[in-house]
Scaffold this active site. Sequence first.
Site, mmCIF file in Angstrom:
data_model
loop_
_atom_site.group_PDB
_atom_site.id
_atom_site.type_symbol
_atom_site.label_atom_id
_atom_site.label_comp_id
_atom_site.label_asym_id
_atom_site.label_seq_id
_atom_site.Cartn_x
_atom_site.Cartn_y
_atom_site.Cartn_z
ATOM 1 C CB ALA A 1 -1.027 -0.049 1.222
ATOM 2 C CD GLN B 1 2.495 6.596 4.131
ATOM 3 O OE1 GLN B 1 3.507 6.177 4.908
ATOM 4 N NE2 GLN B 1 2.722 7.798 3.239
ATOM 5 C CB SER B 2 3.641 -0.551 2.147
ATOM 6 O OG SER B 2 4.261 -1.800 2.700
ATOM 7 C CG ASN B 3 4.123 0.385 8.350
ATOM 8 O OD1 ASN B 3 4.464 1.454 8.452
ATOM 9 N ND2 ASN B 3 3.025 -0.153 8.719
ATOM 10 C CB CYS C 1 7.221 -0.693 0.707
ATOM 11 S SG CYS C 1 6.394 -1.607 -0.210
#
Length: 329
Positions: free
Chosen positions: A70, A72-74, A76
């Site tokens: 997403a 705001q992927s943590n 990533c």
Amino acid sequence: MAQPKINRVTLATLPTPLESGGKLQSGANLWVKRDDLTGLGVGGNKARKLEFLCGEALDNDATCLVTVGAAQSNHCRMTAAAGARLNLATHLVLSGAKPKRLEGNQMLAAMFGAQLHHTGFEANDWKNLETARAELTKDLIRDGQRPHSIPIGGSTAVGAIGYAVAFDEIIAQCETQKFVADAIVFTTSSGGTHAGLIAGLVRARAKDPQKVLPKVIGIGVAKGFALSAESVAELANETLALLGETARATPNDVIIDPSYMGSDYAVPTQAATEATTWAAHRGAWVLDPVYSAKGFSGLLGHDAQGEFAADSNIIFIHTGGLPSLFVTH
Ligand SMILES: Cc1ncc(COP(=O)(O)O)c(C=O)c1O
């Protein structure tokens, strides 16, 4: 059985603290496992998976990392941090359009040197996001790279080993702190954390069938990725196989409670907002609205429904998510 060789790189600061959280409404004791403090690129649960995923990448002589999530992927952001630590170029396939100004996890991922690929897809459109990852991976191979391409959330059997190891770490800390855990509650999304914990549970049960082991309760926060007890048990079993274990999980070992998600992934809930305030006032634990606050609202909800006995010991794994708190749009 001989232990198969599994390559692991050190990326996380372990063990993370297991803090006393005082009493819940029922009189049960709350404990907070601080996996928000794993250290890598401001911390979170993905550091544990990335130790094994990046071990695999180095084994395969990868020249770069690719992953997806997403906007705001943590996961990533932490993969970008791992890439920086290991000197591997990192490509992130993200939902949403390119923002005018990078914020939160995207700002940090860019700071760690990752290349961000904004796809325009919805955050819960995991199918198209995964296709975009596969296409980018092919393009990189065509350009002569050797990408190590990691699926959403890093939830492969290799990644899940990180949480099988974490299960042992938690049980060892309970022994040192002289209590027996009755339940472990945490946020589940792509299922790798859950599968790893179940693999750890099944391995511990096989080793000592008399030992009292905690119930493992995942609070589901995403419906774009159809997670079932069957699929988590299957991933746990692949993890057990990689660990050289013969014991296997069944879907009966897997508890996923999706009732604290609200209407969808990343849509705020009143219960999560209240859980955030509760945690901040009780222990200065900082929960994020997408993951950890919904997970913790599940723990408080199960407690309010009388699921935990007075004086039992309930562990909340704080899986991180801090950077998204600073996103303004
Ligand atoms: C803060 C946080 N908590 C929990 C999770 C869920 O972990 P998993 O994807 O292994 O189910 C994630 C996944 O992205 C996360 O970022």
